[in-house]
Design a protein around this motif. Structure first.
Motif, PDB file in Angstrom:
ATOM      1  N   UNK A   1       0.884  -1.411   0.142  1.00  0.00           N
ATOM      2  CA  UNK A   1      -0.030   0.093  -0.192  1.00  0.00           C
ATOM      3  C   UNK A   1       1.013   1.228  -0.033  1.00  0.00           C
ATOM      4  N   UNK A   2       2.073   1.161   0.643  1.00  0.00           N
ATOM      5  CA  UNK A   2       3.059   2.119   0.844  1.00  0.00           C
ATOM      6  C   UNK A   2       3.986   2.316  -0.340  1.00  0.00           C
ATOM      7  N   UNK A   3       3.689   1.766  -1.493  1.00  0.00           N
ATOM      8  CA  UNK A   3       4.235   1.685  -2.526  1.00  0.00           C
ATOM      9  C   UNK A   3       5.611   0.901  -2.608  1.00  0.00           C
ATOM     10  N   UNK A   4       5.887  -0.168  -1.760  1.00  0.00           N
ATOM     11  CA  UNK A   4       7.038  -0.928  -1.530  1.00  0.00           C
ATOM     12  C   UNK A   4       6.964  -2.072  -2.392  1.00  0.00           C
ATOM     13  N   UNK A   5       8.009  -2.755  -2.542  1.00  0.00           N
ATOM     14  CA  UNK A   5       8.100  -4.136  -3.241  1.00  0.00           C
ATOM     15  C   UNK A   5       8.555  -5.363  -2.363  1.00  0.00           C
ATOM     16  N   UNK A   6       7.748  -5.678  -1.499  1.00  0.00           N
ATOM     17  CA  UNK A   6       8.404  -6.460  -0.737  1.00  0.00           C
ATOM     18  C   UNK A   6       8.296  -8.190  -1.356  1.00  0.00           C
ATOM     19  N   UNK A   7       9.263  -8.682  -0.415  1.00  0.00           N
ATOM     20  CA  UNK A   7       9.237 -10.088  -0.781  1.00  0.00           C
ATOM     21  C   UNK A   7       9.097 -11.162   0.475  1.00  0.00           C
ATOM     22  N   UNK A   8       8.229 -12.255   0.491  1.00  0.00           N
ATOM     23  CA  UNK A   8       8.067 -12.892   1.856  1.00  0.00           C
ATOM     24  C   UNK A   8       9.005 -14.080   1.630  1.00  0.00           C
ATOM     25  N   UNK A   9       9.736 -14.714   2.565  1.00  0.00           N
ATOM     26  CA  UNK A   9      10.368 -15.900   2.543  1.00  0.00           C
ATOM     27  C   UNK A   9       9.841 -16.838   3.443  1.00  0.00           C
ATOM     28  N   UNK A  10       9.564 -18.108   2.930  1.00  0.00           N
ATOM     29  CA  UNK A  10       8.991 -19.310   3.666  1.00  0.00           C
ATOM     30  C   UNK A  10       9.928 -19.884   4.409  1.00  0.00           C
ATOM     31  N   UNK A  11      10.255 -19.578   5.566  1.00  0.00           N
ATOM     32  CA  UNK A  11      11.068 -20.064   6.394  1.00  0.00           C
ATOM     33  C   UNK A  11      10.669 -21.110   7.316  1.00  0.00           C
ATOM     34  N   UNK A  12       9.248 -21.490   7.300  1.00  0.00           N
ATOM     35  CA  UNK A  12       8.960 -22.475   8.065  1.00  0.00           C
ATOM     36  C   UNK A  12       8.662 -23.855   7.455  1.00  0.00           C
TER      37      UNK A  12
ATOM     38  N   UNK B   1       1.979 -10.727  -3.809  1.00  0.00           N
ATOM     39  CA  UNK B   1       3.397 -10.616  -3.137  1.00  0.00           C
ATOM     40  C   UNK B   1       4.153 -11.827  -3.408  1.00  0.00           C
ATOM     41  N   UNK B   2       5.269 -11.666  -4.004  1.00  0.00           N
ATOM     42  CA  UNK B   2       5.747 -13.071  -4.264  1.00  0.00           C
ATOM     43  C   UNK B   2       6.433 -13.664  -3.071  1.00  0.00           C
ATOM     44  N   UNK B   3       6.414 -15.168  -3.112  1.00  0.00           N
ATOM     45  CA  UNK B   3       6.937 -15.692  -1.916  1.00  0.00           C
ATOM     46  C   UNK B   3       8.368 -16.742  -2.347  1.00  0.00           C
ATOM     47  N   UNK B   4       9.221 -16.426  -1.678  1.00  0.00           N
ATOM     48  CA  UNK B   4      10.540 -17.152  -1.908  1.00  0.00           C
ATOM     49  C   UNK B   4      10.315 -18.360  -1.059  1.00  0.00           C
TER      50      UNK B   4
END
Ligand code: GDP
Length: 296
Positions: free
Chosen positions: A127-138, A157-160
Motif C-alpha cells: 500500500x505504501x508503494x514498496x516491493x516486498x518479498x516474503x520468504x517461507x522459512x517455516x 506479493x511473491x513468496x520465496x
C-alpha cells in the motif's frame, strides 16, 4: 473489542471525578484505588500497575492540581499521559535500511498469527508503494509454506521458497540474495513457530538472524493470552534482541493486559496491532490513540 472492561470502569471512575468542583487528596486516592483494581482485572502486570499508580499519584496530589479550575479533568489528563507512556509514548515506526532491502525477521509461538501477520505487513508495504518479498522459512509445520504462498497470491506479493528439505538458514540466505537480484526493497522472513520456547528452534532463528542481519526482529504475540504474551516476549527478547512486537487478535482481547504491559516489562515497543483473520494492511500501533480510546 479490546479494553472493553477496563474502558468502562475507568470512564466510571473519572466520570465521578470530573464532575467534582473540588478534588481532595482522599478523592484522588479513592480514584487511584479503583484504577488499580481495574488495571489488575484487565490483567496488567502487577509491577507495572504499581509503578503506574505511583507515578500518577505523585503528579495528581500536587497543590497546582488541587487548586486548578477543573481538578478532575487534570487528573484524567495525567492518567491519559501516563497510559500513553506505558504503551511506548509515541508511535514506533518500522525501520528502513539505507541499504535495501530492509530485512524483517518474524518470530513467535505457533498459532500467534505469524504467517497471517507477515501477509498483513506485506500488504501494508504494498500500500505504501514498496516491493516486498516474503520468504517461507517455516519448513516444519505441514502446509506452512503453502499457507504463505496462498496469502502471497491473494495479495500479489511473491513468496520465496526452497521447499521443506533445505535448512531455513540456507533458505533465508538464498531468499535475501533473490530479493537483492530482483529489486525488492523489503524482505519478510516467516520462521518456524514453536509451541513453547524451545532451545533447538531458538538456536535456528539466531542463526537465521546472523546470516540475514535483520533491521527488524518482530515478535508476534497473541494479545488474548494476556500476561503469558508478556512472558513470551520477555523470553524471546532475552535471546534474540527484538526490535518490536506485533500484537495480534486484539479483536478478541477484551482485557488489554498484554498491550498495557509488554513495553513496560520488556522495553520493546509495540509496532503494530492486528485484528481479524482477513488480510488487511497491518495497522501501526499508536499509543496515544489507544490511551484516548481506553479513557473514552
Ligand atoms: P502462526 O502459526 O503464528 O503462523 O499463526 P497463523 O498466522 O497461522 O494464525 C493462527 C490462527 O490465528 C489462524 O486461524 C489465523 O487466521 C488467526 N489469526 C491471526 N491473526 C489474527 C488476528 O489478528 N485476529 C484474529 N481474530 N485471528 C487471527
Amino acid at each position: 473489542m479490546a479494553f472493553e472492561g477496563l474502558s468502562s470502569r475507568l470512564q466510571n471512575v473519572f466520570g465521578k471525578l470530573r464532575g467534582k468542583g473540588k478534588v481532595s487528596e482522599d478523592d484522588v486516592n479513592e480514584a487511584m484505588r479503583e484504577v488499580r483494581l481495574a488495571l489488575l482485572e484487565a490483567d496488567v502486570n502487577f509491577k507495572v500497575v504499581k509503578d503506574f499508580i505511583a507515578k500518577v499519584k505523585e503528579q495528581a496530589i500536587g497543590a497546582e492540581v488541587m487548586k486548578s479550575f477543573t481538578p478532575g479533568m487534570v487528573v484524567v489528563d495525567i492518567v491519559n499521559k501516563e497510559l500513553t507512556e506505558l504503551m511506548g509514548g509515541t508511535q514506533s515506526k518500522l525501520a528502513k535500511s539505507n541499504k535495501p532491502p530492509t530485512v524483517i525477521l518474524m518470530a513467535g509461538l505457533q498459532g500467534a498469527g505469524k504467517t497471517t501477520s507477515s501477509a498483513k505487513l506485506a500488504k501494508l508495504l504494498l500500500k505504501d508503494k514498496h516491493k516486498p518479498l516474503m520468504i517461507a522459512g517455516d519448513i516444519y509445520r505441514p502446509a506452512a509454506i503453502k499457507q504463505l504462498q496462498v496469502l502471497g497470491e491473494q495479495i500479489g506479493v511473491p513468496v520465496f521458497t526452497l521447499g521443506d528439505q533445505t535448512s531455513p538458514v540456507d533458505i533465508a540466505r538464498a531468499g535475501l540474495q533473490h530479493a537483492k537480484d530482483n529489486g525488492h526493497d523489503y524482505v519478510i522472513i516467516d520462521t518456524a513457530g514453536r509451541l513453547h520456547i524451545d532451545e533447538a528452534l531458538m538456536a535456528e532463528i539466531r542463526q537465521i538472524h546472523d546470516v540475514t542481519n535483520p533491521d527488524e526482529v518482530l515478535l508476534v504475540v497473541d494479545a488474548m493470552t494476556g500476561q503469558e504474551a508478556v512472558n513470551v516476549a520477555q523470553s524471546f527478547h532475552s535471546q534474540l534482541e527484538l526490535t518490536g512486537v506485533i500484537l495480534t487478535k486484539l479483536d478478541g482481547d477484551t482485557r488489554g493486559g498484554a498491550a498495557l504491559s509488554v513495553k513496560a516489562v520488556t522495553g520493546c515497543p509495540i509496532k503494530f496491532a492486528a485484528t481479524g483473520e482477513k488480510i488487511e494492511p497491518l495497522e501501526p500501533f499508536h499509543p496515544e490513540r489507544m490511551a484516548s480510546r481506553i479513557l473514552g
